[in-house]
Design a protein around this motif. Structure first.
Motif, PDB file in Angstrom:
ATOM      1  N   VAL A 195       1.034  -1.015   0.010  1.00  0.00           N
ATOM      2  CA  VAL A 195      -0.124   0.102   0.145  1.00  0.00           C
ATOM      3  C   VAL A 195       0.789   1.183   0.099  1.00  0.00           C
ATOM      4  CG1 VAL A 195      -1.799   1.274   1.362  1.00  0.00           C
ATOM      5  CG2 VAL A 195      -1.868  -1.186   1.154  1.00  0.00           C
ATOM      6  N   ALA A 196       1.921   1.326   0.839  1.00  0.00           N
ATOM      7  CA  ALA A 196       2.726   2.564   1.101  1.00  0.00           C
ATOM      8  C   ALA A 196       3.684   2.629  -0.272  1.00  0.00           C
ATOM      9  CB  ALA A 196       3.609   2.407   2.451  1.00  0.00           C
ATOM     10  N   ILE A 197       3.910   1.833  -0.890  1.00  0.00           N
ATOM     11  CA  ILE A 197       4.783   1.825  -1.964  1.00  0.00           C
ATOM     12  C   ILE A 197       4.145   2.274  -3.204  1.00  0.00           C
ATOM     13  CG2 ILE A 197       4.521  -0.377  -3.425  1.00  0.00           C
ATOM     14  CD1 ILE A 197       7.876   1.170  -1.885  1.00  0.00           C
ATOM     15  N   GLU A 198       2.837   2.457  -3.223  1.00  0.00           N
ATOM     16  CA  GLU A 198       2.191   3.171  -4.183  1.00  0.00           C
ATOM     17  C   GLU A 198       2.464   4.755  -4.116  1.00  0.00           C
ATOM     18  OE1 GLU A 198      -2.013   1.762  -3.827  1.00  0.00           O
ATOM     19  OE2 GLU A 198      -1.388  -0.438  -4.546  1.00  0.00           O
ATOM     20  N   SER A 199       2.646   5.212  -3.073  1.00  0.00           N
ATOM     21  CA  SER A 199       2.748   6.550  -3.130  1.00  0.00           C
ATOM     22  C   SER A 199       4.217   7.109  -2.796  1.00  0.00           C
ATOM     23  CB  SER A 199       1.945   7.213  -1.704  1.00  0.00           C
ATOM     24  OG  SER A 199       0.713   7.079  -1.836  1.00  0.00           O
ATOM     25  N   PHE A 200       5.212   6.299  -2.197  1.00  0.00           N
ATOM     26  CA  PHE A 200       6.495   6.673  -2.049  1.00  0.00           C
ATOM     27  C   PHE A 200       7.489   5.671  -2.497  1.00  0.00           C
ATOM     28  CE2 PHE A 200       4.139   8.462   1.527  1.00  0.00           C
ATOM     29  CZ  PHE A 200       4.283   9.703   1.299  1.00  0.00           C
ATOM     30  N   GLU A 201       8.639   5.787  -2.613  1.00  0.00           N
ATOM     31  CA  GLU A 201       9.696   5.199  -3.263  1.00  0.00           C
ATOM     32  C   GLU A 201      10.430   4.220  -1.784  1.00  0.00           C
ATOM     33  OE1 GLU A 201      10.921   4.645  -6.184  1.00  0.00           O
ATOM     34  OE2 GLU A 201       9.242   5.754  -7.007  1.00  0.00           O
ATOM     35  N   PRO A 202      10.940   3.252  -2.179  1.00  0.00           N
ATOM     36  CA  PRO A 202      11.107   2.239  -1.046  1.00  0.00           C
ATOM     37  C   PRO A 202      11.834   2.732  -0.001  1.00  0.00           C
ATOM     38  CG  PRO A 202      11.739   1.376  -3.183  1.00  0.00           C
ATOM     39  CD  PRO A 202      11.209   2.525  -3.740  1.00  0.00           C
ATOM     40  N   ALA A 203      13.094   3.627   0.030  1.00  0.00           N
ATOM     41  CA  ALA A 203      13.732   4.250   0.895  1.00  0.00           C
ATOM     42  C   ALA A 203      12.958   5.156   1.693  1.00  0.00           C
ATOM     43  CB  ALA A 203      15.046   5.045   0.399  1.00  0.00           C
ATOM     44  N   THR A 204      11.914   5.812   1.193  1.00  0.00           N
ATOM     45  CA  THR A 204      11.302   6.838   1.766  1.00  0.00           C
ATOM     46  C   THR A 204      10.188   6.030   2.669  1.00  0.00           C
ATOM     47  OG1 THR A 204      11.396   8.345  -0.107  1.00  0.00           O
ATOM     48  CG2 THR A 204       9.576   9.047   1.318  1.00  0.00           C
TER      49      THR A 204
ATOM     50  N   SER B 268       9.195  -5.629  -2.491  1.00  0.00           N
ATOM     51  CA  SER B 268       7.817  -5.397  -2.630  1.00  0.00           C
ATOM     52  C   SER B 268       7.410  -4.791  -3.712  1.00  0.00           C
ATOM     53  CB  SER B 268       7.387  -4.560  -1.356  1.00  0.00           C
ATOM     54  OG  SER B 268       7.838  -5.272  -0.115  1.00  0.00           O
ATOM     55  N   LYS B 269       7.969  -3.739  -4.569  1.00  0.00           N
ATOM     56  CA  LYS B 269       7.706  -3.095  -5.695  1.00  0.00           C
ATOM     57  C   LYS B 269       7.976  -4.060  -6.986  1.00  0.00           C
ATOM     58  CE  LYS B 269       8.050   1.275  -7.726  1.00  0.00           C
ATOM     59  NZ  LYS B 269       8.666   2.789  -7.754  1.00  0.00           N
ATOM     60  N   HIS B 270       8.975  -4.819  -7.000  1.00  0.00           N
ATOM     61  CA  HIS B 270       9.596  -5.350  -8.143  1.00  0.00           C
ATOM     62  C   HIS B 270       9.491  -6.908  -8.175  1.00  0.00           C
ATOM     63  CE1 HIS B 270      10.934  -1.549  -9.632  1.00  0.00           C
ATOM     64  NE2 HIS B 270      11.440  -1.506  -8.550  1.00  0.00           N
ATOM     65  N   ALA B 271       9.546  -7.479  -6.995  1.00  0.00           N
ATOM     66  CA  ALA B 271       9.631  -9.098  -7.007  1.00  0.00           C
ATOM     67  C   ALA B 271       8.061  -9.634  -6.718  1.00  0.00           C
ATOM     68  CB  ALA B 271      10.657  -9.223  -5.912  1.00  0.00           C
ATOM     69  N   PRO B 272       8.103 -11.064  -7.216  1.00  0.00           N
ATOM     70  CA  PRO B 272       6.884 -11.616  -7.013  1.00  0.00           C
ATOM     71  C   PRO B 272       6.672 -11.943  -5.599  1.00  0.00           C
ATOM     72  CG  PRO B 272       7.921 -12.681  -9.010  1.00  0.00           C
ATOM     73  CD  PRO B 272       8.907 -11.608  -8.252  1.00  0.00           C
ATOM     74  N   VAL B 273       5.692 -11.855  -5.092  1.00  0.00           N
ATOM     75  CA  VAL B 273       5.473 -12.323  -3.522  1.00  0.00           C
ATOM     76  C   VAL B 273       6.028 -13.847  -3.438  1.00  0.00           C
ATOM     77  CG1 VAL B 273       3.955 -12.722  -1.730  1.00  0.00           C
ATOM     78  CG2 VAL B 273       3.633 -10.862  -3.115  1.00  0.00           C
ATOM     79  N   ILE B 274       5.874 -14.750  -4.124  1.00  0.00           N
ATOM     80  CA  ILE B 274       6.161 -16.096  -3.895  1.00  0.00           C
ATOM     81  C   ILE B 274       7.911 -16.067  -3.829  1.00  0.00           C
ATOM     82  CG2 ILE B 274       6.965 -18.345  -5.150  1.00  0.00           C
ATOM     83  CD1 ILE B 274       4.060 -18.177  -6.451  1.00  0.00           C
ATOM     84  N   LYS B 275       8.690 -15.608  -4.795  1.00  0.00           N
ATOM     85  CA  LYS B 275       9.910 -15.340  -4.717  1.00  0.00           C
ATOM     86  C   LYS B 275      10.327 -14.578  -3.467  1.00  0.00           C
ATOM     87  CE  LYS B 275      12.642 -15.562  -8.428  1.00  0.00           C
ATOM     88  NZ  LYS B 275      13.504 -15.113  -9.465  1.00  0.00           N
ATOM     89  N   SER B 276       9.843 -13.471  -3.013  1.00  0.00           N
ATOM     90  CA  SER B 276      10.240 -12.874  -1.905  1.00  0.00           C
ATOM     91  C   SER B 276       9.935 -13.498  -0.620  1.00  0.00           C
ATOM     92  CB  SER B 276       9.307 -11.552  -1.852  1.00  0.00           C
ATOM     93  OG  SER B 276       9.587 -10.458  -2.817  1.00  0.00           O
ATOM     94  N   SER B 277       8.884 -14.147  -0.501  1.00  0.00           N
ATOM     95  CA  SER B 277       8.549 -14.994   0.727  1.00  0.00           C
ATOM     96  C   SER B 277       9.757 -16.282   0.742  1.00  0.00           C
ATOM     97  CB  SER B 277       7.252 -15.695   0.438  1.00  0.00           C
ATOM     98  OG  SER B 277       6.263 -14.694   0.704  1.00  0.00           O
ATOM     99  N   LEU B 278       9.993 -16.814  -0.179  1.00  0.00           N
ATOM    100  CA  LEU B 278      10.983 -18.014  -0.569  1.00  0.00           C
ATOM    101  C   LEU B 278      12.374 -17.452   0.064  1.00  0.00           C
ATOM    102  CD1 LEU B 278      11.933 -20.694  -1.190  1.00  0.00           C
ATOM    103  CD2 LEU B 278      12.453 -19.810  -3.393  1.00  0.00           C
ATOM    104  N   PHE B 279      12.842 -16.250  -0.206  1.00  0.00           N
ATOM    105  CA  PHE B 279      14.095 -15.705   0.349  1.00  0.00           C
ATOM    106  C   PHE B 279      13.897 -15.514   1.694  1.00  0.00           C
ATOM    107  CE2 PHE B 279      15.472 -15.317  -4.054  1.00  0.00           C
ATOM    108  CZ  PHE B 279      17.031 -15.335  -3.885  1.00  0.00           C
ATOM    109  N   ILE B 280      13.164 -14.916   2.271  1.00  0.00           N
ATOM    110  CA  ILE B 280      12.865 -14.469   3.515  1.00  0.00           C
ATOM    111  C   ILE B 280      12.536 -15.717   4.558  1.00  0.00           C
ATOM    112  CG2 ILE B 280      11.299 -13.259   5.010  1.00  0.00           C
ATOM    113  CD1 ILE B 280      11.015 -11.018   3.220  1.00  0.00           C
ATOM    114  N   ALA B 281      12.147 -16.801   3.989  1.00  0.00           N
ATOM    115  CA  ALA B 281      12.035 -17.925   4.659  1.00  0.00           C
ATOM    116  C   ALA B 281      13.380 -18.659   5.131  1.00  0.00           C
ATOM    117  CB  ALA B 281      11.118 -18.825   3.840  1.00  0.00           C
TER     118      ALA B 281
END
Length: 310
Positions: free
Chosen positions: A29-38, A92-105
């Protein structure tokens, strides 16, 4: 009494890491208004404004930090606050949720390895078995039971970002264990957030304009507020307290609760389907965590004597 306290710590860690699952939705939700570092900067600025008064009110006798302590706090801010969150929100902005979840797991695996190497924490057989079960459960959840998805995933540039996030969080957990030998969980978290916020400021200034602030949505600010209060202040303190009590290796197993909560919240809030593989995966994760944290109760003096006589 000690066993009861241990289970309360386990419950607290499960609650803390489950709350982190909501960051996936809030971040989207937040990334729709601001860039990642912001997004990361505003999140931790809000957290810092809450943490410092809270620390000064609750902690009466805070040890005076040495130069080495300040260096460790700065490392915590760099790894677990600044870099990890920049990587996380880029994903969150560029990666598929599946791939992000796999790495974090995969975080607990690296934390356990680093804890064994640098902190000399013992890795038990139960931890290994539990970790394998938990990872299998996470794989079921993020692929909706289609494990063959992993075979089709090739290496992409975003994978380097996700790998950076995993390494940063593992370092944050291990360095935190060292800091927690001298400081409480709230002091450690507060100083780490303070340094992280300062380090994030230059990035936020470069990528954000007044136009971005004017055009931002209320939902984006609500999402950032949620991440500041619940995902950061409350959950980080609980997670660090857990590390302080049971060690980084064992506490890291609870990170596997994060994808479960992310899937459940996505179902409740975003209307995404909650399927049978999600439920099966959750059972695997819960079984893995239970096995990893299981510890036989110490025998009483009477039982030891009876065994000796037998």
């Amino acid at each position: 009494m000690k066993t009861k306290k241990t289970w309360l710590i386990y419950l607290m860690l499960a609650l803390a890491t489950s709350t982190w699952g909501s960051a996936f939705i809030a971040g989207k939700v937040a990334i729709e208004s601001f860039e990642p570092a912001t997004v990361a900067f505003f999140r931790f600025l809000g957290a810092a404004l809450l943490l410092f008064p809270l620390m000064w009110y609750l902690e009466r006798d805070i040890p005076k930090p040495t130069k080495k302590d300040w260096f460790l706090f700065a490392l915590l801010g760099l790894t677990g606050i600044a870099l990890y969150n920049i990587f996380f929100f880029i994903a969150s902005k560029h990666a598929p949720v599946i791939k992000s979840s796999l790495f974090i797991a995969s975080n607990p695996v690296l934390i356990i390895i680093l804890s064994a190497i640098f902190l000399k924490e013992k890795i038990s057989r139960n931890q290994v078995i539990g970790l394998i079960l938990a990872l299998l459960g996470v794989a079921f959840i993020i692929t909706n039971g289609h494990l063959e998805v992993f075979l089709t995933m090739g290496f992409e540039a975003i994978d380097a970002v996700l790998l950076g996030a995993v390494v940063c969080w593992a370092l944050y957990s291990v360095i935190g264990r060292v800091v927690l030998k001298k400081y409480s969980s709230i002091v450690s978290t507060t100083y780490a957030v303070g340094f992280g916020t300062i380090l994030l400021l230059p990035f936020a200034l470069v990528e954000t304009s007044f136009t971005d602030l004017a055009d931002s949505t209320l939902s984006a600010w609500v999402a950032i507020g949620h991440m500041s209060v619940f995902v950061t202040v409350v959950s980080f303190i609980m997670y660090y307290y857990g590390i302080q009590q049971i060690g980084a290796a064992k506490a890291s197993i609870f990170i596997n609760f994060m994808p479960i909560s992310a899937v459940v919240l996505a179902s409740l809030i975003l209307g995404e389907a909650l399927t049978l593989p999600h439920i099966v995966g959750a059972c695997f994760v819960l079984s893995g965590v239970t096995i990893s944290t299981y510890k036989k109760l110490p025998k009483t003096k009477k039982e030891k004597i009876e065994k000796k006589l037998a």
